[in-house]
Design an enzyme around this catalytic site. Structure first.
Site, short mmCIF file in Angstrom:
data_model
loop_
_atom_site.label_atom_id
_atom_site.label_comp_id
_atom_site.label_asym_id
_atom_site.label_seq_id
_atom_site.Cartn_x
_atom_site.Cartn_y
_atom_site.Cartn_z
N GLY A 1 -8.06 0.78 -5.87
CA GLY A 1 -7.79 2.13 -5.79
C GLY A 1 -6.60 2.73 -4.95
O GLY A 1 -5.62 1.99 -4.60
N HIS A 2 -6.43 4.06 -4.88
CA HIS A 2 -5.30 4.67 -4.37
C HIS A 2 -5.10 4.26 -2.89
O HIS A 2 -6.00 4.17 -2.22
CB HIS A 2 -5.07 6.27 -4.63
#
Length: 330
Positions: free
Chosen positions: A241-242
């Site tokens: 994920g970011h």
């Protein structure tokens, strides 16, 4: 490629037991060995095969003592498993000698820079101001967006997509259909029940000596960078994920998922299908068994964890002996 047993021993700092002039041309598994092949024995479970294999040369640990005659020439090394990896790398390098130049069927922006010795295959797209490092190999159908940089000797296989602004280090391997730099999963709930997309303005930075498996996705940061530190190895079909940070030399097996802003330490070993919650930290040298769920920060280095939510592996195994019998008491 042909190598004599003596040359293999020199390359691996090993010792020949048998004929030093024995020649090998390929590498095989010990149970399927054939004349002219090199194989290895590292796991005692496979010892019986060394007495029947038709392979010409077998790599063995220096501690190995045969219990019966071995027809094949042996090369004794400190670590047979590590040594076969070195030999595979050597054979693979010889088989796939570096290509150079640019296919006329590639699309390369005028402002892009292709360094000496690099290769760009047919159907590849290289965006504006993107830099492809010395000796880098960009296979067919690879997409490199604007302002991407790819380091020296990095190999990117067909179909991989590197979005704009992402930075890839040297000596990396990115396998087919990996996606680096897609938007992170960021949405703000509105009063009417809908969700407004939060612009993802950051990038992904991948340091040197990283390998990323086929179909793995690494999201760009909302702000700043998603960071994959040097030496990290990611298996196939992993979601990162970011704003995640993964520490040096951490390895993650297939189908794992890491939610946004999680920070994973150095030298961690994470099994397949592990899920890691967002905004938590995992200490260095942590080992996480397959299908575990990590819901909170792991502060102590070197823990071994199992289960979901994950707990100490020994505690989990003791608990498992109890709950697997619960139905018998009903």
């Amino acid at each position: 490629m042909e190598l004599r047993a003596s040359e293999i021993a020199t390359h691996l700092n090993g010792t020949v037991v048998g004929d030093p002039n024995t020649v090998v041309r390929t590498i095989s598994r010990i149970e399927y060995g054939k004349e002219g092949s090199l194989c290895f024995l590292a796991n005692p479970k496979y010892e019986s095969h060394i007495y029947t294999t038709k392979a010409s040369v077998v790599l063995v640990n220096k501690s190995f003592v045969p219990s019966a005659p071995v027809v094949a020439t042996m090369v004794q090394v400190d670590n047979a498993y590590e040594s076969i990896a070195l030999m595979l790398d050597l054979f693979n390098s010889a088989k796939e000698s570096s290509r150079r130049g640019r296919s006329w069927r590639a699309s390369v922006a005028w402002s892009a820079k292709l360094r000496k010795g690099s290769y760009v295959g047919p159907g590849a797209y290289i965006g504006k101001r993107t830099i492809v490092g010395k000796g880098a190999q960009i296979s067919s159908q690879v997409f490199l967006g604007n302002d991407v940089s790819v380091g020296e000797n990095t190999v990117i296989f067909s179909g991989a997509r590197i979005y704009s602004g992402c930075k890839i280090g040297s000596n990396c391997i990115i396998h087919s259909n990996a996606v680096i730099g897609a938007d992170g999963f960021g949405f703000a709930p509105s009063s009417d029940g809908s969700y407004k997309k939060i612009p993802q303005t950051g990038n992904v930075i991948i340091e040197d000596n990283v390998e990323i498996g086929a179909g793995t996705t690494i999201d760009r940061a909302t702000m700043g960078s998603t960071l994959i530190r040097r030496g990290v190895k990611l298996d196939n079909l992993i979601q990162i994920g970011h704003n995640v940070e993964i520490g040096e030399n951490t390895v993650i097996a297939a189908l794992a998922g890491v939610a946004g802003s999680a920070k994973i330490g150095k030298n961690c070993q994470i099994g397949g299908q592990v899920v890691i919650a967002g905004h938590i930290s995992i200490a260095d040298n942590t080992k996480i068994g397959a299908q575990a769920g990590i819901m909170s920060t792991i502060k102590r280095e070197g823990e071994v964890l199992l289960g979901s939510p994950a707990i100490d592996a020994k505690e989990y195994l003791r608990a498992y002996t109890v709950f697997k019998k619960l139905h018998k008491n009903q």
